[in-house]
Scaffold this active site. Sequence first.
Site, PDB file in Angstrom:
ATOM      1  N   ALA A  32       0.865  -1.181   0.000  1.00 11.77           N
ATOM      2  CA  ALA A  32       0.000   0.000   0.000  1.00 11.77           C
ATOM      3  C   ALA A  32       0.906   1.237   0.000  1.00 11.77           C
ATOM      4  CB  ALA A  32      -0.965  -0.004   1.184  1.00 11.77           C
ATOM      5  N   HIS A  37       7.039   5.925   1.360  1.00 15.15           N
ATOM      6  CA  HIS A  37       7.830   4.783   0.876  1.00 15.15           C
ATOM      7  C   HIS A  37       8.656   5.186  -0.354  1.00 15.15           C
ATOM      8  CE1 HIS A  37       4.310   2.399   2.621  1.00 15.15           C
ATOM      9  NE2 HIS A  37       5.351   1.924   3.281  1.00 15.15           N
ATOM     10  N   GLN A 148      10.854   7.483   9.772  1.00 18.74           N
ATOM     11  CA  GLN A 148      10.810   7.959  11.169  1.00 18.74           C
ATOM     12  C   GLN A 148       9.408   7.906  11.767  1.00 18.74           C
ATOM     13  OE1 GLN A 148      12.173  12.129  11.970  1.00 18.74           O
ATOM     14  NE2 GLN A 148      10.487  12.011  13.439  1.00 18.74           N
ATOM     15  N   LYS A 149       8.375   7.775  10.926  1.00 19.04           N
ATOM     16  CA  LYS A 149       7.017   7.707  11.479  1.00 19.04           C
ATOM     17  C   LYS A 149       6.919   6.555  12.486  1.00 19.04           C
ATOM     18  CE  LYS A 149       3.350   6.026   9.564  1.00 19.04           C
ATOM     19  NZ  LYS A 149       2.792   5.145  10.630  1.00 19.04           N
ATOM     20  N   VAL A 176       7.031  11.776   6.031  1.00 20.92           N
ATOM     21  CA  VAL A 176       6.465  12.575   4.935  1.00 20.92           C
ATOM     22  C   VAL A 176       4.998  12.843   5.273  1.00 20.92           C
ATOM     23  CG1 VAL A 176       6.022  12.661   2.451  1.00 20.92           C
ATOM     24  CG2 VAL A 176       8.056  11.482   3.322  1.00 20.92           C
ATOM     25  N   SER A 185       0.643   7.248   5.754  1.00 15.46           N
ATOM     26  CA  SER A 185       0.613   5.894   6.293  1.00 15.46           C
ATOM     27  C   SER A 185      -0.294   5.053   5.401  1.00 15.46           C
ATOM     28  CB  SER A 185       0.038   5.931   7.723  1.00 15.46           C
ATOM     29  OG  SER A 185      -0.412   4.642   8.093  1.00 15.46           O
TER      30      SER A 185
END
Length: 284
Positions: A32, A37, A148-149, A176, A185
């Site tokens: 997804a 990404h 980093q999320k 981002v 996400s």
Amino acid sequence: MEVIEQVSALRAIVAALRCGGKRIGFVPTMGALHEGHLQLLRASARENDITICSVFVNPTQFNNASDYKLYPRTLEQDTRLLQTVGCDYLFAPSAEEIYPQQSVLQFSFGALEAVMEGEHRPGHFNGVATVVSKLFHIVQPHRAYFGQKDLQQVAIVRQLVQGLSFDLELVCFPTVREADGLAMSSRNKRLSEAQRQLAPQLYLALQTAAANLHQKPINAIKSEVAQQLQQEEEIKLEYFEIVDSLTLQPLQDVSGHDEVALCIAAFVGEVRLIDNLLVNLKEI
Ligand code: PAF
């Protein structure tokens, strides 16, 4: 771009690449794919000779069966996107391919997994560590890219790399965000339109908290965040913590710390979202 489903096929390719002196960049994902990404993939394509991306929705890291079932799976679209960012190999194995036998491995990350995601999602980091170890052994990357999320995941993987002496460099990329601040996400795809409008409240809460770090005690900041989010019926706060940015241990007081992380997890409707902000206390 070549799509590989078998571990043995990827092992043969990796052996030939490494024999030819190629440097391999690796972006592990659960698919997804979104711009977050894609930024990792572009960086990998820039910094390495070969880029491998895995798309595998890892069953062992879900502590909630319906979350696993509902996790978005968009392999065709992912494949098309990967072709635009310089990815050379997509590894998309089945669950049986990765787990021919049920995994009984147990990892322990001590204090690092006793808080936040580790505390609220029992077994989650054991599943992450298991699959990431397997993927690192199969792909044998020189560099591996993470966002980093998932700040605590990055810390866990860092400890895994050190603890098991994986010979690779871990690269962590900033989160981002959408134009309204919502952290990108894969789970955002599950939000209804109304929930999507509410979801940036998490980032707003982090920003308000960050602005108050020098002004108010941590307990007051935490109560304000809880109160701010309580106003929205569809948002259920799971945790908000102010932690040391390296150990990720919750703080009672920020004095003496150069950098802290503000970390939040909340349900927006049925969708569980996480976000964080790193704050350099000398700069605010
Ligand atoms: O961050 C993710 O997407 C997953 O936790 C990872 C690292 C691909 C392991 O399944």
